[in-house]
Design an enzyme around this catalytic site. Structure first.
Site, short mmCIF file in Angstrom:
data_model
loop_
_atom_site.label_atom_id
_atom_site.label_comp_id
_atom_site.label_asym_id
_atom_site.label_seq_id
_atom_site.Cartn_x
_atom_site.Cartn_y
_atom_site.Cartn_z
N SER A 31 40.59 47.68 39.23
CA SER A 31 41.86 47.47 39.91
C SER A 31 42.55 48.81 40.07
CB SER A 31 42.65 46.46 39.09
OG SER A 31 43.98 46.76 39.05
N HIS B 122 46.12 49.26 47.48
CA HIS B 122 45.73 48.54 46.28
C HIS B 122 44.38 47.90 46.50
CE1 HIS B 122 45.39 44.35 44.61
NE2 HIS B 122 45.50 45.02 43.49
N TYR C 203 38.66 44.18 42.40
CA TYR C 203 37.45 43.36 42.52
C TYR C 203 37.07 42.89 41.13
CZ TYR C 203 37.43 44.74 47.32
OH TYR C 203 37.82 44.91 48.62
N ARG D 219 46.64 45.32 27.40
CA ARG D 219 47.19 46.68 27.22
C ARG D 219 48.25 46.92 28.30
NH1 ARG D 219 45.80 52.32 28.89
NH2 ARG D 219 46.89 53.58 27.35
N SER E 293 48.09 49.69 30.91
CA SER E 293 47.07 49.49 31.94
C SER E 293 47.53 48.46 32.97
CB SER E 293 45.75 49.04 31.32
OG SER E 293 45.27 50.02 30.43
#
Lengths: 339, 339
Positions: free
Chosen positions: B130, B144, B147, B299, B302
């Site tokens: 991503s 953006h 997958y 997380r 992330s």
């Protein structure tokens, strides 16, 4: 498309009406009318006090009406000398809302009583005042308050209900213990005037409510928060709500006055901007009023006027564990007793 | 507290492992291992191409592991010459997730089949790549892509499932029709290589999916989006996903190259910042990956690396109906056919 989700699109009004209730309504003598007058007066008083403290900025006023009934008055100051953005909104709305909006407004539990086949909108009345103020200086805190009165009518076997909700909470970018003793002290005094159990309970509720679960951190240093309050006569809860709303300027403006000219570095301003990022996360992901507003397709500019003018998201920003920034994070992670 | 909601807290790794799958696992030969290799290779390739285009900025790399199994590799460039912030993350996670996370991942429908008393976590495997990239220049678009491959095992009577999802979408602050013909043209070509029905279907899906319902506006000018794709053999969908992922640099980098040195005014930069505000709203309120991540306490750095470095919310910003800004709003409100 969005309008189809729930409540019809609002229209802007050329002038601000004296009352947002139904015309020629007998409601003006009852709790609905009394609550509207309280929040409209508070809006006028708070806006005047903030303009005076700012010295330059002026609030613009937008009045709007919903075809279904009710409306609101939004007052926003942008680009003031002291405040980057400050909004105080009042709304009095009624009609029917989608069940998912009812869930957002009331929490899930009471809605689960409806059978799975429950359909149609939930008849409701909601009046409230809500405000967020974001000062420029990173040592002057952001403040939010919201006081509201809500009614639902019988829907799919769930009896009609009424309740009050609200609170005031403070979001500094740095810990100033004296400020926090002042701010929390005011609300402890207000609470104690009504019930000695209120302050500990509502302080805890704010610490729980303003938690960004995904960061395990509150957005700020709390205050009071209550919701679904209907355990005593309406008049008594109305008196408590009125006094708490009345204490907003006394609890907040002295902190801004104290810090509005504090010197600061570019790094401290960036830190404030990152804390505002967390504020945005909180409002869009958790805040009941915002999520309710987004789901009912209310006036979007009014719902999102709580968002700061600017915010920042750095990836893994380094925070020195002995720094004032780390102390703020600690105080947001482990709520303290201030008074 | 947050950790208790779902998945245990991650730990950072000193070095980046070759595989995030279970050690000595036979999975490496199967779909799980193949998909991991595809997304890890793509991450390396895309990061290298973006660094080359930027000329100055470098991606930092953070590898992390979840005690329950799996982990991720986040690569983020902040403060580049061309990009303000760009992140490409890969994660391979498995374990059990709370039912509400399953709902966020899969949409509500398939989960409602479980009895009301359903309890315990849902066993799952999820691997994905991503990325969001936010350039500085307001004429260079944000892009953006994501997958992913997902599996769930049998849970409370719901059979195990597998599916692919993903897409690439573009978010300019100004309409450049030539850019849009290039970008959409690439994905039409990729889709047509696999099924002539794909592009119209997945273009429409992107137009539907990237809608900010509360503003009745898409966040950008679309691209392709698909989810729950499992209607043909895994190998075929894997080949399609791989080709779409492989087209990212070809579809996007030429647009940035074209616009990275365009002159712009302060007002145009502020307009870009307000469009980024809408981007933040979209990601925090609607985006499946983000809401899934927030609910599973993944997380957080992330999950939120997709957010722009800075964003702006003005109250009722004036937009001249004949301006290029109004044209962008129109194109986000009424999706166009680009190719």
């Amino acid at each position: 498309r969005a309008a189809a989700v729930g409540i019809e699109k609002e229209e802007m009004l050329a002038s601000t009406p004296d009352s947002l209730l139904r015309e020629q309504s007998s409601e003006s003598e009852g709790i609905r009318g009394r609550f509207e007058r309280i929040i409209r007066d508070a809006q006028n008083r708070i806006v005047a006090a903030v303009e005076e403290e700012d010295g330059e900025g002026k609030f613009r006023e937008d009045a709007w009406a919903r075809p279904g009934g009710g409306g609101g008055v939004s007052r926003v100051m942008q680009g003031g000398k002291v405040w980057e953005k400050a909004g105080v909104g009042v709304s009095v709305v009624y009609g029917t809302m989608p069940p998912e909006a009812y869930r957002a407004a009331k929490g899930n539990n009471s809605v689960n009583g409806a059978s799975n086949g429950a359909s149609g909108g939930v008849p409701f009345f909601a009046a409230g005042i809500s405000s967020v103020m974001h000062p420029r200086n990173p040592f002057a805190p952001t403040m939010h308050f919201n006081y509201r009165y809500f009614e639902t009518e019988e829907w799919n076997g769930i009896p009609g209900q009424w309740w009050f909700g609200g609170g005031t909470d403070i979001t500094p970018s740095y810990v100033d213990e004296e400020d926090m003793r002042h701010f929390h002290g005011i609300y402890k005094r207000v609470c104690d005037n009504h019930d000695p159990a209120y302050y500990p309970k509502f302080k805890q509720w704010a610490d729980d409510y303003f938690l960004c679960k995904h960061r395990n951190q509150r957005r700020g240093l709390g205050g009071i928060f209550f919701d679904d309050l209907n355990d005593r006569p309406q008049d008594e809860i109305l008196a408590f709500s009125t006094e708490a709303l009345g204490a907003v300027t006394e609890s907040y403006l002295p902190l801004v006055q104290k810090h509005k000219n504090d010197p600061f570095t570019e790094q401290q301003k960036e830190w404030q901007q990152m804390r505002r990022g967390l504020y945005v996360e909180y409002n869009l992901v958790y805040d009941r009023g915002t999520t309710f507003g987004l789901k009912t397709a209310g006036r979007i500019e009014s719902i999102l006027m709580s968002l700061p003018l600017t915010a920042r998201w750095e990836y893994c920003p380094p925070v020195d564990p002995t720094s004032p920034e780390a102390e703020l994070v600690d105080a947001c992670t482990n709520p303290r007793t201030w008074v």
